[in-house]
Design an enzyme around this catalytic site. Structure first.
Site, PDB file in Angstrom:
ATOM      1  N   GLY A  15      55.538  59.832  86.594  1.00  0.00           N
ATOM      2  CA  GLY A  15      56.679  58.931  86.722  1.00  0.00           C
ATOM      3  C   GLY A  15      56.676  58.051  87.959  1.00  0.00           C
ATOM      4  O   GLY A  15      57.747  57.670  88.440  1.00  0.00           O
ATOM      5  N   ASN A  17      55.772  54.956  87.961  1.00  0.00           N
ATOM      6  CA  ASN A  17      56.334  53.682  87.493  1.00  0.00           C
ATOM      7  C   ASN A  17      57.847  53.773  87.340  1.00  0.00           C
ATOM      8  O   ASN A  17      58.559  52.812  87.621  1.00  0.00           O
ATOM      9  CB  ASN A  17      55.669  53.244  86.181  1.00  0.00           C
ATOM     10  CG  ASN A  17      54.332  52.576  86.439  1.00  0.00           C
ATOM     11  OD1 ASN A  17      54.277  51.454  86.928  1.00  0.00           O
ATOM     12  ND2 ASN A  17      53.252  53.296  86.153  1.00  0.00           N
ATOM     13  N   MET A  94      52.907  58.691  76.620  1.00  0.00           N
ATOM     14  CA  MET A  94      51.598  58.842  75.979  1.00  0.00           C
ATOM     15  C   MET A  94      51.682  59.114  74.477  1.00  0.00           C
ATOM     16  O   MET A  94      50.908  59.903  73.929  1.00  0.00           O
ATOM     17  CB  MET A  94      50.803  59.949  76.688  1.00  0.00           C
ATOM     18  CG  MET A  94      50.554  59.675  78.159  1.00  0.00           C
ATOM     19  SD  MET A  94      49.692  58.108  78.432  1.00  0.00           S
ATOM     20  CE  MET A  94      49.572  58.080  80.218  1.00  0.00           C
ATOM     21  N   ILE A  96      52.035  57.040  70.617  1.00  0.00           N
ATOM     22  CA  ILE A  96      52.026  55.725  69.962  1.00  0.00           C
ATOM     23  C   ILE A  96      53.201  55.675  68.982  1.00  0.00           C
ATOM     24  O   ILE A  96      53.376  56.580  68.161  1.00  0.00           O
ATOM     25  CB  ILE A  96      50.664  55.479  69.264  1.00  0.00           C
ATOM     26  CG1 ILE A  96      49.579  55.336  70.340  1.00  0.00           C
ATOM     27  CG2 ILE A  96      50.729  54.234  68.381  1.00  0.00           C
ATOM     28  CD1 ILE A  96      48.176  55.203  69.800  1.00  0.00           C
ATOM     29  N   LEU A  97      54.003  54.636  69.099  1.00  0.00           N
ATOM     30  CA  LEU A  97      55.198  54.525  68.265  1.00  0.00           C
ATOM     31  C   LEU A  97      54.869  53.799  66.959  1.00  0.00           C
ATOM     32  O   LEU A  97      54.072  52.859  66.944  1.00  0.00           O
ATOM     33  CB  LEU A  97      56.294  53.768  69.022  1.00  0.00           C
ATOM     34  CG  LEU A  97      56.806  54.478  70.290  1.00  0.00           C
ATOM     35  CD1 LEU A  97      57.692  53.550  71.115  1.00  0.00           C
ATOM     36  CD2 LEU A  97      57.555  55.764  69.933  1.00  0.00           C
ATOM     37  N   ASN A 111      55.820  47.863  77.651  1.00  0.00           N
ATOM     38  CA  ASN A 111      54.874  48.918  78.053  1.00  0.00           C
ATOM     39  C   ASN A 111      54.051  48.413  79.227  1.00  0.00           C
ATOM     40  O   ASN A 111      53.714  47.234  79.284  1.00  0.00           O
ATOM     41  CB  ASN A 111      53.943  49.248  76.882  1.00  0.00           C
ATOM     42  CG  ASN A 111      52.909  50.305  77.249  1.00  0.00           C
ATOM     43  OD1 ASN A 111      53.247  51.358  77.805  1.00  0.00           O
ATOM     44  ND2 ASN A 111      51.641  50.049  76.961  1.00  0.00           N
ATOM     45  N   HIS A 113      50.396  48.836  80.956  1.00  0.00           N
ATOM     46  CA  HIS A 113      49.052  49.346  80.657  1.00  0.00           C
ATOM     47  C   HIS A 113      48.145  49.047  81.855  1.00  0.00           C
ATOM     48  O   HIS A 113      48.169  47.923  82.379  1.00  0.00           O
ATOM     49  CB  HIS A 113      48.499  48.694  79.387  1.00  0.00           C
ATOM     50  CG  HIS A 113      47.151  49.224  79.028  1.00  0.00           C
ATOM     51  ND1 HIS A 113      46.975  50.461  78.433  1.00  0.00           N
ATOM     52  CD2 HIS A 113      45.920  48.719  79.239  1.00  0.00           C
ATOM     53  CE1 HIS A 113      45.681  50.672  78.282  1.00  0.00           C
ATOM     54  NE2 HIS A 113      45.013  49.633  78.775  1.00  0.00           N
TER      55      HIS A 113
HETATM   56  C1  GAR Z   1      50.139  54.555  84.524  1.00  0.00           C
HETATM   57  O1  GAR Z   1      48.942  54.172  85.146  1.00  0.00           O
HETATM   58  C2  GAR Z   1      50.355  53.774  83.248  1.00  0.00           C
HETATM   59  O2  GAR Z   1      49.927  52.456  83.326  1.00  0.00           O
HETATM   60  C3  GAR Z   1      49.488  54.550  82.300  1.00  0.00           C
HETATM   61  O3  GAR Z   1      49.696  55.893  82.650  1.00  0.00           O
HETATM   62  C4  GAR Z   1      50.038  55.992  84.023  1.00  0.00           C
HETATM   63  C5  GAR Z   1      51.350  56.739  84.153  1.00  0.00           C
HETATM   64  O4  GAR Z   1      51.648  56.996  85.493  1.00  0.00           O
HETATM   65  N1  GAR Z   1      49.812  54.262  80.939  1.00  0.00           N
HETATM   66  C6  GAR Z   1      48.914  54.161  79.970  1.00  0.00           C
HETATM   67  O5  GAR Z   1      47.737  54.381  80.133  1.00  0.00           O
HETATM   68  C7  GAR Z   1      49.486  53.772  78.609  1.00  0.00           C
HETATM   69  N2  GAR Z   1      48.444  53.337  77.741  1.00  0.00           N
HETATM   70  P1  GAR Z   1      53.130  57.338  85.977  1.00  0.00           P
HETATM   71  O6  GAR Z   1      53.653  58.477  85.092  1.00  0.00           O
HETATM   72  O7  GAR Z   1      52.936  57.796  87.398  1.00  0.00           O
HETATM   73  O8  GAR Z   1      53.961  56.100  85.861  1.00  0.00           O
END
Ligand code: GAR
Length: 205
Positions: A15, A17, A94, A96-97, A111, A113
């Site tokens: 989390g 982000n 993680m 896919i919807l 989202n 990425h």
């Molecule tokens: C982030 O790097 C995000 O971009 C990626 O997972 C990580 C989550 O980190 N998402 C994907 O790869 C989706 N395809 P966080 O839980 O610390 O935000």
């Protein structure tokens, strides 16, 4: 300032982000919407703690509890309805919807990425795997993308992107951290504010 756009953040892990979004709300950079709910598909996601610390309501909806994906998604949709959610941010979520889900929130799901789409994206590209693939290919620049979510994994319209340099000694872990710091934690709050402001304006008219 009227804050009538309710934002749900869907998470699965650490989390960071989500933390960036919470920081942006505190600083006022995110002001057209309110972080109203955090939903995790993992009961032990640290993101849930971050949400609780910030006073944001949380819900856990685990895929394994449900017979199929449709029932899992219906349970998420029910929680979103309960909290009158207007837009959704996938922040390290993680799963896919399905199209049935994404259609309900057309142009209202974002989202983040960790690559410059259309490189290193789509089914199977998530988390560290994305950075491993970038290093293996030997690209010299990578970055992050925030896009709308539709039925194609990582295939919706791009909202913001930011490039990040790859350094010679990078490991997937050091690269992941730099992409987060220099790109994801900046463009995710920015894109969230952009979309929330647009929705708030539409609600006004
Ligand atoms: C982030 O790097 C995000 O971009 C990626 O997972 C990580 C989550 O980190 N998402 C994907 O790869 C989706 N395809 P966080 O839980 O610390 O935000």
């Amino acid at each position: 300032m009227k804050r009538d756009i309710n934002i749900a953040v869907l998470v699965s892990g650490g989390g960071t982000n989500l933390a960036a979004l919470i920081g942006a709300e505190k600083s006022g950079d995110l002001h057209s919407g309110k972080l109203a709910l955090v939903v995790s598909n993992k009961a032990d996601a640290y993101a849930l703690q971050r949400a609780a610390d910030a006073g944001i309501p949380t819900a856990v909806v685990q895929r394994k509890i449900f017979a199929d994906k449709a029932a899992f998604e219906d349970a998420i949709l029910a929680v979103l309805d309960e909290h009158h959610i207007d837009m959704i941010v996938l922040a390290g979520f993680m799963c896919i919807l399905s199209e049935r889900f994404t259609r309900r929130y057309d142009k209202r799901i974002l989202n983040v990425h960790p690559s410059l789409i259309p490189s290193f994206c789509g089914e199977g590209f998530y988390g560290l795997k994305v950075h491993e693939a970038a290093l293996e290919y030997g690209v010299k620049v990578t970055g992050a993308t925030v896009h709308f979510v539709n039925e194609v994994p990582d295939g919706g319209e791009i909202i913001l992107q930011k490039a990040v340099e790859i350094l010679p000694d990078d490991t997937p872990e050091t690269l992941q951290r730099r992409v987060m710091e220099q790109a994801e934690w900046k463009i995710l709050p920015q894109a969230t504010e952009l979309v929330a402001a647009k929705l708030a304006k539409e609600k006004d008219v």
